[in-house]
Design a protein around this motif. Structure first.
Motif, PDB file in Angstrom:
ATOM      1  N   ASP A   1      -4.744  10.362   0.368  1.00  0.00           N
ATOM      2  CA  ASP A   1      -5.069  11.643   0.991  1.00  0.00           C
ATOM      3  C   ASP A   1      -3.789  12.403   1.254  1.00  0.00           C
ATOM      4  O   ASP A   1      -2.782  11.811   1.612  1.00  0.00           O
ATOM      5  N   GLY A   2      -3.804  13.710   1.057  1.00  0.00           N
ATOM      6  CA  GLY A   2      -2.601  14.503   1.269  1.00  0.00           C
ATOM      7  C   GLY A   2      -2.870  15.699   2.154  1.00  0.00           C
ATOM      8  O   GLY A   2      -3.227  16.758   1.657  1.00  0.00           O
TER       9      GLY A   2
ATOM     10  N   GLU B   1       0.814  -1.222   0.000  1.00  0.00           N
ATOM     11  CA  GLU B   1       0.000   0.000   0.000  1.00  0.00           C
ATOM     12  C   GLU B   1       0.849   1.275   0.000  1.00  0.00           C
ATOM     13  O   GLU B   1       0.514   2.278   0.627  1.00  0.00           O
ATOM     14  N   GLY B   2       1.967   1.209  -0.716  1.00  0.00           N
ATOM     15  CA  GLY B   2       2.795   2.393  -0.867  1.00  0.00           C
ATOM     16  C   GLY B   2       3.686   2.704   0.311  1.00  0.00           C
ATOM     17  O   GLY B   2       4.395   3.713   0.296  1.00  0.00           O
ATOM     18  N   LEU B   3       3.688   1.853   1.331  1.00  0.00           N
ATOM     19  CA  LEU B   3       4.475   2.137   2.535  1.00  0.00           C
ATOM     20  C   LEU B   3       5.707   1.246   2.565  1.00  0.00           C
ATOM     21  O   LEU B   3       5.637   0.071   2.932  1.00  0.00           O
TER      22      LEU B   3
ATOM     23  N   ALA C   1       1.825   6.952   3.507  1.00  0.00           N
ATOM     24  CA  ALA C   1       1.523   7.590   2.228  1.00  0.00           C
ATOM     25  C   ALA C   1       0.070   7.488   1.808  1.00  0.00           C
ATOM     26  O   ALA C   1      -0.351   8.190   0.899  1.00  0.00           O
ATOM     27  N   THR C   2      -0.707   6.606   2.418  1.00  0.00           N
ATOM     28  CA  THR C   2      -2.099   6.437   1.999  1.00  0.00           C
ATOM     29  C   THR C   2      -3.000   6.267   3.216  1.00  0.00           C
ATOM     30  O   THR C   2      -2.568   5.845   4.285  1.00  0.00           O
TER      31      THR C   2
ATOM     32  N   HIS D   1       5.738   9.455   2.086  1.00  0.00           N
ATOM     33  CA  HIS D   1       5.427   8.522   3.165  1.00  0.00           C
ATOM     34  C   HIS D   1       5.669   9.124   4.550  1.00  0.00           C
ATOM     35  O   HIS D   1       5.351   8.496   5.549  1.00  0.00           O
ATOM     36  N   ARG D   2       6.206  10.341   4.610  1.00  0.00           N
ATOM     37  CA  ARG D   2       6.398  11.014   5.891  1.00  0.00           C
ATOM     38  C   ARG D   2       5.158  11.804   6.314  1.00  0.00           C
ATOM     39  O   ARG D   2       4.964  12.041   7.504  1.00  0.00           O
TER      40      ARG D   2
END
Length: 271
Positions: A118-119, A20-22, A42-43, A73-74
């Motif tokens: 989400d950002g 999942e992008g991590l 990151a998600t 991811h931070r």
């Protein structure tokens, strides 16, 4: 790890649908008055999974989230924890970087994950070199010394536990990327801070938790070699192409992603 400190150690390979992008490390500092989260993922999906796992190791309500740098991811999934009432803390030097590259990160994640991420930007920007947070009777120090991988990079130091979270200033097992927004000179200067703190355990941005000596033999040695070589090349009037070709990278090719990242890292260090 240490009493009251927990770490999620991400995979050292690429981000995938499965992770999942991590593929980075996150941290928790547990206190009687709530939990400090070091980086949010990151998600939304990975943050939810992390929050569930955190509860299983004793984490109560997450009161504060400290973002250690500008990589996605931070900080990109701060939104989940903001919705739960957490304060989001980052260094002011990273604000413009996060704002300018946030949409770029989202586009890249959608290519890999085929899902909306989400950002959410931090809500509190701290500008000093040495700041601290107080939570549950614990003093957690935040150390910043200028741009490293990204402009807002800093270290999180719960001194009582003697564990240092370096963020993306230190990598183990894999090679770090040198970004145009970063600064390798300032990056190396952070090593003096890490050595002075003398952590019992150092949690890198990516890779296995380690000690200071191992950290110095990886990221610090690589950046020092890059800067020394490129400085000599510039002083001698070499063009970038021969300077890149003549860098002796053999000692660092053991690191994951080295073949992929080395050309860009060397040219950006020269520039």
């Amino acid at each position: 790890m240490a009493a009251g400190v927990r770490t999620f150690v991400g995979e050292i390979g690429a981000r995938t649908c499965e992770n999942e992008g991590l593929n980075a490390n996150l941290g928790l500092v547990l206190t009687p008055e709530g939990t400090l989260l070091i980086d949010s993922g990151a998600t939304w999906q990975s943050a939810q999974a992390f929050a569930t796992a955190a509860a299983k190791v004793g984490a109560t309500r997450i009161k504060s989230v400290v973002n250690t740098g500008g990589q996605d991811h931070r900080w990109l999934d701060n939104g989940l924890f903001k919705a739960q009432g957490a304060e989001l803390v980052a260094h002011a030097n990273g604000q413009a970087d996060m704002q300018s590259r946030g949409s770029e990160y989202l586009q890249g994640l959608r290519v890999v994950l085929a899902a909306k991420a989400d950002g959410t930007l931090p809500t509190r920007w701290i500008s000093g070199e040495n700041e601290s947070l107080e939570l549950g009777g614990l003093r957690i120090e935040l150390k910043h010394r200028g741009s490293a991988l990204t402009p807002g990079d800093r270290r999180v130091w719960p001194q009582q536990q003697c564990v240092l979270f370096s963020g993306d200033v230190v990598y183990t097992q894999r090679m770090s990327r040198v970004l145009p927004v970063g600064n390798t000179k300032h990056w190396l200067q952070t090593s003096a801070i890490i050595e002075a703190l003398k952590p019992r355990v150092l949690v890198p941005g990516h890779g296995a938790p380690t000690d200071v000596a191992t950290a110095k033999a990886g990221t610090q040695a690589y950046l020092f070699a890059l800067r020394e070589h490129m400085k000599q090349a510039v002083d001698e009037g070499q063009d970038v192409s021969p300077a890149v070709r003549s860098f002796d990278a053999r000692l660092f090719m053991r690191l994951l992603n080295a073949a992929e990242l080395m050309p860009g890292n060397t040219s950006r260090t020269y520039l």
